[in-house]
Design an enzyme around this catalytic site. Structure first.
Site, PDB file in Angstrom:
ATOM      1  N   HIS A  20       0.857  -1.172   0.000  1.00 38.33           N
ATOM      2  CA  HIS A  20       0.000   0.000   0.000  1.00 38.33           C
ATOM      3  C   HIS A  20       0.903   1.234   0.000  1.00 38.33           C
ATOM      4  CE1 HIS A  20      -3.699  -2.167   0.567  1.00 38.33           C
ATOM      5  NE2 HIS A  20      -3.280  -2.737   1.681  1.00 38.33           N
ATOM      6  N   CYS A  55      -0.516   2.574  -4.179  1.00 42.32           N
ATOM      7  CA  CYS A  55      -1.326   3.775  -4.401  1.00 42.32           C
ATOM      8  C   CYS A  55      -0.501   5.019  -4.098  1.00 42.32           C
ATOM      9  CB  CYS A  55      -2.563   3.762  -3.516  1.00 42.32           C
ATOM     10  SG  CYS A  55      -3.745   2.461  -3.937  1.00 42.32           S
TER      11      CYS A  55
END
Length: 386
Positions: free
Chosen positions: A214, A262
């Site tokens: 992430h 992300c």
């Protein structure tokens, strides 16, 4: 004529050719200029069964005439020698080398050189980063994948597929893979610092660093991240650790960075990546001997591929892995040795940009590009060496 040969063997070809060989034939014929992207994709996407794909493939090639048919026969000989012989092509239709120049209005490409032929044509080119057989043997890559997090709701389903696919790809490109799974931000930093001391770096021609987790803008999230515990790794540290000051062994060598994470929360991109920021200042010195000390750029010979644009998210399919890694694996095919790294990354961008799933759109970026020459991977260079 070769097109008549394809007509003769059509029933047996449809009956016996494997799905994998069909895919490889399509990739090869796309490279040869026999098919364009739309034609290639239509064979796969519009025909659900293996037999239908085979039938449409051979019919499309036949309609393009003798030269296209010769290309397919030559490809089949290389990809599946057993089937090639079973179809009677080994005696009736030996593979013809393609002409040195395009021979018709279709603009078919000239013969494809082998990896070693292509390498020999480039190895003394001053506009190409040098790759020797010795440096190829000393290639090393760092692969970090975060899959399971302390907060189980953050677990990255499908990331294990990305890890497996990237490890296989890097190995196929000749890199020894140093692999870590489920690291904190601090541990990611420590893994990089350990990596820059790897004994092979002095002798390698290049490195890959792949980090998948992430993320948010400028940061990779460690596995213990919560809103109250900002367990993060600054992406800029990659460039500091691998830069000229911290890692002189990699000066003038390509450093390829791939980040799947992300970069924010806005929609419009896919499950990947991060983009770094500023470089270190060059240390200032008044007294030095010109023949012993010299200035170097603190950050040079980098190229980084980020899965999405700033402030947007990346997408991952639990059963197939992230879009970025899927298309990286697809683009870095056995024949991609003919294209340098920027061309390959541009193809990845094009594939991901064309992906459509409702409102889920993603646009990877090539960031901090400081390569001064063309970098070819020459995968397969040492195959069959003894």
């Amino acid at each position: 004529m070769a097109d008549k040969e394809l007509h003769r063997v059509r029933p047996d070809f449809v009956d016996k050719v494997s799905t994998e060989v069909i895919k490889q034939l399509l990739d090869g014929l796309l490279f040869d200029g026999v098919f364009n992207d739309g034609e290639k994709d239509s064979v796969v996407e519009e025909n659900p069964s293996r037999a239908d794909k085979a039938r449409v493939l051979i019919d499309k090639v036949k309609r393009k005439g003798p030269e296209a048919s010769r290309r397919m026969i030559a490809r089949l000989q290389k990809l599946d020698r057993t089937l090639y012989c079973e179809l009677g092509l080994s005696s009736d239709q030996p593979a013809q080398p393609a002409p040195a120049e395009p021979v018709n209005q279709r603009g078919l490409a000239p013969p494809i050189p082998t990896v070693k032929e292509f390498w020999r044509s480039k190895k003394d080119d001053p506009e190409v980063y040098p790759v020797t057989q010795s440096s190829f043997r000393n290639r090393v890559a760092l692969l970090i994948t975060n899959i399971k997090f302390s907060n189980e709701s953050m677990n990255r389903r499908g990331a294990e597929i990305d890890e497996e696919n990237m490890e296989k790809l890097l190995s196929s490109l000749g890199y020894e893979v140093v692999k870590y799974t489920d690291l904190t931000g601090k541990a990611i930093d420590e893994a990089l610092m350990k990596f820059i001391k790897h004994p092979k770096l002095k002798h390698t021609d290049s490195v890959f660093v792949v980090i998948m987790s992430h993320g948010k803008l400028g940061k990779i999230l460690g596995v213990n991240w919560t809103e109250d515990n900002l367990d993060e790794f600054p992406i800029n540290n990659i460039f500091k650790h691998l830069g000229s000051k911290s890692c002189p062994e990699l000066i003038n060598k390509p450093k390829v960075i791939i980040i799947q994470a992300c970069r924010g929360e806005q929609r419009g991109s896919v499950l990947v990546s991060e983009g770094p920021n500023t470089a270190d200042d060059v240390p200032q010195t008044e007294d030095f001997e010109a023949d012993k000390l010299h200035f170097v750029h603190p950050e040079k010979d980098f190229i980084s591929l980020l899965s999405c644009t700033p402030d947007t998210v990346s997408y991952r399919q639990p059963d197939r892995g992230s879009l970025l890694i899927q298309y990286v694996v697809k683009v870095f095919s056995p024949e991609s040795y003919l294209e340098h790294i920027f061309e390959l990354f541009t193809k990845v961008l094009q594939h991901v940009e064309r992906f459509r799933s409702c409102e889920k759109l993603q646009m990877p970026t090539i960031d901090r590009y400081t390569l001064l020459k063309s970098f070819y991977l020459f995968q397969g260079l040492l195959d069959n060496d003894h």
